[in-house]
Design a protein around this motif. Structure first.
Motif, mmCIF file in Angstrom:
data_model
loop_
_atom_site.group_PDB
_atom_site.id
_atom_site.type_symbol
_atom_site.label_atom_id
_atom_site.label_comp_id
_atom_site.label_asym_id
_atom_site.label_seq_id
_atom_site.Cartn_x
_atom_site.Cartn_y
_atom_site.Cartn_z
ATOM 1 N N UNK A 1 42.081 52.933 39.580
ATOM 2 C CA UNK A 1 42.167 51.832 38.403
ATOM 3 C C UNK A 1 42.251 50.472 39.263
ATOM 4 N N UNK A 2 42.457 50.399 40.616
ATOM 5 C CA UNK A 2 42.283 49.038 41.257
ATOM 6 C C UNK A 2 40.642 48.569 41.455
ATOM 7 N N UNK A 3 39.992 49.804 41.615
ATOM 8 C CA UNK A 3 38.492 49.148 41.623
ATOM 9 C C UNK A 3 38.017 48.874 39.854
ATOM 10 N N UNK A 4 38.533 49.599 38.958
ATOM 11 C CA UNK A 4 37.896 49.628 37.612
ATOM 12 C C UNK A 4 38.270 48.189 37.263
ATOM 13 N N UNK A 5 39.360 47.693 37.342
ATOM 14 C CA UNK A 5 40.035 46.439 36.902
ATOM 15 C C UNK A 5 39.221 45.310 37.603
ATOM 16 N N UNK A 6 38.346 45.492 38.485
ATOM 17 C CA UNK A 6 37.652 44.335 39.270
ATOM 18 C C UNK A 6 36.701 43.773 37.952
ATOM 19 N N UNK A 7 36.286 44.244 37.279
ATOM 20 C CA UNK A 7 35.653 43.755 35.970
ATOM 21 C C UNK A 7 36.430 42.875 35.264
ATOM 22 N N UNK A 8 37.715 42.691 35.257
ATOM 23 C CA UNK A 8 38.455 41.603 34.543
ATOM 24 C C UNK A 8 39.084 40.562 35.379
ATOM 25 N N UNK A 9 38.329 39.471 34.946
ATOM 26 C CA UNK A 9 38.518 38.118 36.073
ATOM 27 C C UNK A 9 40.174 37.765 36.318
ATOM 28 N N UNK A 10 41.047 38.427 35.388
ATOM 29 C CA UNK A 10 42.321 38.204 35.496
ATOM 30 C C UNK A 10 42.927 38.808 36.764
ATOM 31 N N UNK A 11 42.290 39.872 37.386
ATOM 32 C CA UNK A 11 42.802 40.587 38.392
ATOM 33 C C UNK A 11 41.947 39.998 39.713
ATOM 34 N N UNK A 12 41.202 38.937 39.743
ATOM 35 C CA UNK A 12 40.368 38.500 40.846
ATOM 36 C C UNK A 12 41.142 38.274 42.066
#
Length: 265
Positions: free
Chosen positions: A64-75
Motif C-alpha cells: 500500500x505504501x508504494x501504491x499511494x505514491x501516485x497520490x500527491x496528498x501522501x508526498x
C-alpha cells in the motif's frame, strides 16, 4: 476530444508506472515478507490486525505504501521508506548516529509508528495508516540499498546492464533477483520459509538498530562489487547473492511478526 482522451490515458498509465520505480523489494518481495510475517502472528495480534485490515492480508497490505505514491496528498511519506548511510559503520558508531538522528527517515518513523499503534484511543483511520506504513517500512529496511548512499539515491543512479537490459543496482535488489526465480510470492514463501525457533528468537530480539546495521553491512558489500557501466554476469550474480537476499526477506517477515506481536500483545 480524441487527443484529450489519449493524453488522459497516457497520464494515468504514467501515474501507475512511476511509483513502481522506487519500490523496495518490488511488489513480490513485499508480499513475500508479508506472507512470512503472517505465519508467525499470535492469535491476539492476528485478531487486532484483522480488525484494522479486514479481509486484506499482510501480504496485500505490504505494498500500500508504494501504491499511494501516485497520490500527491501522501508526498510527505516519501522519506519514511529509507535511511541513508554513506559509509560502512561499526555497530557502536551506528548506534551513536541513530541516537542523534532527528531526520524524517525510516528509523525515526518506525519508532513513531510503534508509538502510534500502541495508543489505545488513536482513531481507526490513523491506526490503519500507521499499520500499513509500519508493515511496509519494516520490510523496506531489510532491502539493503534502503540503507544506501545519498549521492546515488540508494543505488538508483548506479546504472548497469542485467540480462543485456539497462537497469540500476537498486532495481536488481528490489525485484530483478526475485523475479529471476520465476515464482509467485506464495511459491517463494514455500521455498524459503523454514526458520527454526532459535532463528526467530534471535532475529526478533534484535533492536531496529541491529536491523539497520545488518543492511548497512550488506549494502556496502553490494556497492564494492559493482560500478556504473558494468555488464553484470546475471547467473553468477544470482548464485552469489540469492541466499543473502532470501535471508533479508525472511528476517523482514519474522521481525515484522515479532514487532506486531509485541504491539498488539
Amino acid at each position: 476530444m480524441k487527443f484529450s482522451l489519449l493524453k488522459k490515458l497516457f497520464l494515468g498509465v504514467a501515474m501507475m508506472y512511476l511509483p513502481l520505480q522506487s519500490m523496495a523489494w518490488g511488489t513480490n518481495g513485499h508480499r513475500i515478507s508479508g506472507q512470512i510475517a503472517d505465519s508467525y502472528l499470535t492469535p491476539k495480534a492476528r485478531a487486532a490486525i484483522k480488525a484494522l485490515l479486514g479481509d486484506e492480508s499482510l501480504a496485500m497490505a505490504s505494498n500500500w505504501a508504494d501504491f499511494i505514491k501516485s497520490d500527491p496528498k501522501y508526498n510527505y511519506l516519501y522519506n519514511w521508506h529509507f535511511i541513508d548511510f554513506d559509509k560502512k559503520y561499526e555497530y557502536a558508531e551506528l548506534q551513536a548516529f541513530l541516537k542523534q538522528d532527528t531526520a524524517v527517515d525510516a528509523y525515526t518513523k518506525l519508532n513513531y509508528l510503534v508509538g502510534e499503534l500502541k495508543k489505545k484511543n488513536l482513531p481507526k483511520e490513523n491506526k490503519l495508516l500507521a499499520l500499513r506504513m509500519l508493515i511496509h517500512i519494516v520490510e523496506d529496511v531489510h532491502q539493503p540499498l534502503h540503507t544506501g548512499h545519498t549521492n546515488d539515491k540508494g543505488g538508483n543512479d548506479v546504472k548497469v546492464n542485467w540480462y543485456k537490459n539497462e537497469t540500476n543496482l537498486h532495481s536488481i535488489w528490489d525485484s530483478q533477483l526475485i523475479d529471476a526465480q520465476q515464482l509467485s510470492f506464495t511459491e517463494y514463501v514455500a521455498w524459503i520459509n523454514h526458520t527454526t525457533v532459535a532463528q526467530r528468537t534471535e532475529w526478533q530480539k534484535a533492536p531496529i538498530s541491529q536491523w539497520l546495521y545488518e543492511s548497512n553491512q550488506l549494502a556496502e558489500k553490494i556497492y564494492s562489487e559493482v560500478k556504473t557501466g558494468d555488464n553484470i554476469n546475471t547467473f553468477k550474480y544470482t548464485f552469489n547473492h540469492i541466499a543473502e537476499l532470501n535471508t533479508q526477506l525472511l528476517k523482514g517477515g519474522v521481525r515484522l511478526a515479532g514487532l506486531l506481536n509485541q504491539i498488539f500483545a
